[in-house]
Write an enzyme that holds these catalytic residues in place. Structure first.
Site, short mmCIF file in Angstrom:
data_model
loop_
_atom_site.label_atom_id
_atom_site.label_comp_id
_atom_site.label_asym_id
_atom_site.label_seq_id
_atom_site.Cartn_x
_atom_site.Cartn_y
_atom_site.Cartn_z
N SER A 183 0.83 -1.20 0.00
CA SER A 183 0.00 0.00 0.00
C SER A 183 0.87 1.25 0.00
O SER A 183 1.65 1.45 -0.92
CB SER A 183 -0.97 -0.05 1.19
OG SER A 183 -2.05 0.83 1.01
N ASP B 201 -1.86 13.92 13.55
CA ASP B 201 -2.07 15.26 13.00
C ASP B 201 -1.43 15.39 11.62
O ASP B 201 -2.05 15.88 10.67
CB ASP B 201 -1.51 16.32 13.94
CG ASP B 201 -2.34 16.48 15.21
OD1 ASP B 201 -3.53 16.10 15.19
OD2 ASP B 201 -1.80 16.98 16.21
N HIS C 38 -7.48 -6.08 0.58
CA HIS C 38 -6.33 -5.18 0.53
C HIS C 38 -5.23 -5.60 1.50
O HIS C 38 -4.05 -5.49 1.18
CB HIS C 38 -6.79 -3.75 0.82
CG HIS C 38 -5.70 -2.73 0.72
ND1 HIS C 38 -4.94 -2.55 -0.42
CD2 HIS C 38 -5.20 -1.85 1.64
CE1 HIS C 38 -4.05 -1.59 -0.22
NE2 HIS C 38 -4.19 -1.16 1.01
#
Length: 254
Positions: free
Chosen positions: A84, A174, A233
């Protein structure tokens, strides 16, 4: 440098395993030990993940440079297996620093931009109130209203550090949230990689589609394709034996 973990023999070209978004080296421990029976294996925590450093950016050029630093510290050349996000970082490395990559394995990702987003998962983890949570089962119950899929929740919770006081995520949520558009995209990069490349995909996944093959073959002319029936996946977690066997067969081929 990225937090790096070594398995197996001390000599030989290592296999570097690169995890995906919200993952860590620990997700690959079982397969790393399996592969390490025949060859040295390196696993890493990518930037803003696991025990590695936090940084303000999480682009693929940055991640490729991080991987190049690890390879340079372990002999200068490696076989690479990336899943990925880690697969995209490995492809960028192969296209920009071809001499460092002997063989490349890309797990269930294509060199294209994707329209979906994983931002809701980052926000769900960031918003979770960890006050008073002592057990993973408690965190699981608290996360369930925002992340309904049991497998996805279990995967995310592997990055929760319950030994910390107070508990904390081993993810720079964040920055990962802010950088999500770059993580989902594919950078403008010229050139091609002429070495052997295996694209291994899940039969139940739609991340690598037939319309992606022309761009894959343009960038990686020696690309070969293998599909794991029934796997999604996270094919390495859902079908670890089949996935491991396919990787070993390709790596051992002359």
């Amino acid at each position: 440098m990225l937090a790096t973990y070594r398995f197996g023999p001390q000599t030989g070209t290592p296999l570097l395993i690169v995890h995906g978004l919200f993952g860590s080296a620990r997700n690959w421990g079982v397969l790393a030990k399996r592969f390490a029976v025949r060859r040295p294996v390196l696993t890493v925590d990518m930037r803003n993940h696991g025990a590695s450093f936090h940084a303000a950016s999480n682009g693929y050029e940055d991640m490729a440079a991080d991987l190049a630093e690890v390879i340079a510290a372990h002999g200068g050349v490696a076989d690479i297996l990336g899943h990925s996000m880690g697969g995209k970082a490995a492809m960028v490395l192969a296209l920009s620093r071809a001499a460092m990559v002997r063989r490349l394995i890309v797990a269930d990702i294509a060199p294209v931009a994707y329209g979906h987003t994983q931002l809701p998962l980052a926000e769900a983890m960031r918003d979770l109130d960890l006050t008073g949570i002592e057990r993973r089962s408690e965190a699981d119950a608290a996360l369930r209203p925002r992340v309904s899929d049991d497998t996805t929740r279990a995967f995310l919770l592997q990055s929760l550090d319950l030994k910390s006081a107070p508990p904390r995520w081993r993810l720079n949520l964040d920055v990962l949230a802010d950088e999500m558009p770059r993580i989902l995209s594919w950078p403008e990069i010229a050139g091609r990689h002429d070495g052997p490349v295996l694209f291994i995909t899940g039969g139940a996944s739609d991340y690598v589609r037939p319309e992606h093959r022309p761009v894959i073959r343009t960038l990686f002319p020696r690309a070969r394709f293998v599909k794991i029936p029934g796997a999604g996946h996270w094919l390495h977690a859902e079908r670890p034996r089949d996935f491991g066997s396919a990787i070993e067969t390709w790596l051992d081929a002359k």
